[in-house]
Design an enzyme around this catalytic site. Structure first.
Site, PDB file in Angstrom:
ATOM      1  N   CYS A 116      19.911 -26.834   2.114  1.00 55.64           N
ATOM      2  CA  CYS A 116      19.154 -25.920   1.232  1.00 55.64           C
ATOM      3  C   CYS A 116      18.551 -26.625   0.015  1.00 55.64           C
ATOM      4  O   CYS A 116      17.641 -26.085  -0.610  1.00 55.64           O
ATOM      5  CB  CYS A 116      20.058 -24.817   0.710  1.00 55.64           C
TER       6      CYS A 116
HETATM    7  O1  KQY Z   1      21.176 -21.252   0.747  1.00 53.24           O
HETATM    8  C1  KQY Z   1      20.097 -21.289   0.266  1.00 53.24           C
HETATM    9  N1  KQY Z   1      19.102 -21.647   0.993  1.00 53.24           N
HETATM   10  C2  KQY Z   1      19.811 -20.900  -1.097  1.00 53.24           C
HETATM   11  C3  KQY Z   1      20.830 -20.108  -1.732  1.00 53.24           C
HETATM   12  C4  KQY Z   1      20.344 -19.598  -3.040  1.00 53.24           C
HETATM   13  C5  KQY Z   1      21.423 -19.176  -3.882  1.00 53.24           C
HETATM   14  C6  KQY Z   1      20.999 -18.722  -5.213  1.00 53.24           C
HETATM   15  N2  KQY Z   1      22.142 -18.364  -5.931  1.00 53.24           N
END
Ligand code: KQY
Length: 364
Positions: free
Chosen positions: A356
């Protein structure tokens, strides 16, 4: 840099699989105190470890808000490039550009609208205006033209492709109320096919249990290569993750891809449930409009949230006995890549993991 009115499919551009060659990778620097505990200091150390791990394999660029620029330059090694990219938070997989490529090696950027995983319906923070400009800035930095979709919301973590016409995604995420509620499933599929140059979308049902992104696919399944998918798994039938993973296993085992191949599905076991501690919860600022981090909440821990680099796999570890098992499975899946684990609890506490916080630029 031009903004184009056509589509990648019409222009002969496709999204390569992440396992194809990269020119490099982008990361954004963490700092917001309502998402990262202790003012982002522990997360910054972990992001440095991720940047170092990936920089063994490919060029790493880290985008930073101006007020953290000097600090990031000081903490990151000199082989990592640091540039100023204003942002609301550090999830570049989601707010960054998705790059497409043609057979002459020209790259272009697809710039989806970003609304912090659900906007005012169930988004995770407000505002997200700087994040929504990150993809445009990446296109400028990479000197590539872009396609901008003003009326279609998508995060890069909600899709994986095999580079040969197949995409996997979850219904939980792509059909969620906070994204493209005005569009039908068929219309969403058509837009994906047009902008990523696909022939087939395989719809999984749900993502990892308690994933605050509405079940991004990048936490539950990934293409190892065309025809082969890795799936987050547990044998523990009392864990709510079991039913979710089993449902997806059945879908994948009964699917064919864009080329008509049956998929080989490999299970990657999740660690034991990872819960937020009291100390961790107390380190996060409470802010109206930001998802709170409460003691005892189960985090969406999964080894599938790894980054595939040139010649390497950088995967999250959780100080769990399954870490070793995950390393072994990944080594079997990727015999030609070096497997590198990074202790990633601090990223997980922010709501995501290594995949992520990365966005690759395909090799041109
Ligand atoms: O897992 C993701 N792709 C992003 C998570 C975002 C979390 C914001 N608190």
């Amino acid at each position: 840099m031009k903004t184009l009115n056509s589509t990648p499919k019409k222009d002969g551009f496709r999204m390569p699989g992440e396992f194809e060659a990269h020119k490099g990778v982008y990361i954004l620097w963490p700092q917001r105190p309502d998402n990262w505990r202790n003012g982002g200091k522990p997360a910054q150390k972990t992001f440095v470890e991720v940047a170092k791990a990936i920089s063994q394999f490919e060029h790493v660029t880290v985008g930073v808000n101006d007020d953290q620029y000097d600090n990031a330059c000081q903490m990151l090694p000199s082989n990592v490039e640091v540039v100023e990219i204003s942002n609301n938070d550090s999830w570049i997989r989601d707010c960054g550009a998705t790059f497409v490529k043609n057979d002459k090696g020209t790259l272009r950027a697809v710039d989806w609208t970003f609304n912090a995983w659900g906007g005012l319906v169930d988004g995770l923070y407000f505002p997200w205006d700087k994040d929504d400009r990150v993809a445009h800035k990446m296109a400028e930095l990479e000197h590539v033209d872009r396609y901008r979709l003003n009326d279609f919301i998508l995060e890069g973590g909600s899709i994986h492709v095999d580079g040969e016409g197949t995409l996997i995604a979850t219904e939980e995420c792509l059909l969620s109320k906070g994204r493209n509620a005005q569009l039908s499933k068929e219309q969403i599929e058509e837009i994906l096919k047009e902008y990523l140059n696909l022939d087939k979308v395989i719809w999984l049902k749900r993502g990892i249990y308690n994933d605050e992104t509405n079940g991004h696919v990048d936490n539950i399944a990934n293409f190892v290569k065309p025809g082969e998918v890795v799936l987050a798994w547990t044998d523990d039938k009392s864990d709510p993750q079991y039913e979710i993973s089993k449902e997806n296993l059945d879908i994948l085992e009964n699917a064919t891809d864009a080329k008509g191949r049956k998929l080989k599905v490999v299970k990657l076991h999740v660690p034991s449930p990872v819960l937020i501690t009291e100390e961790e919860s107390k380190g996060v600022d409470a802010v109206e409009g930001t998802l709170p981090r409460q003691e005892g909440d189960r985090l969406a821990a999964s080894y599938v949230n790894y980054y595939t680099a040139n010649g390497g796999i950088v995967f999250p570890t959780f100080n769990d006995p399954m870490d070793k098992e995950a390393e072994k499975t990944l080594a079997e899946l990727y015999p030609d890549r070096k497997i590198v684990g990074v202790s990633a609890r601090e990223i997980l506490l922010g709501g995501g993991n290594i995949h992520c916080i990365t966005q690759q630029i395909p090799q041109n």
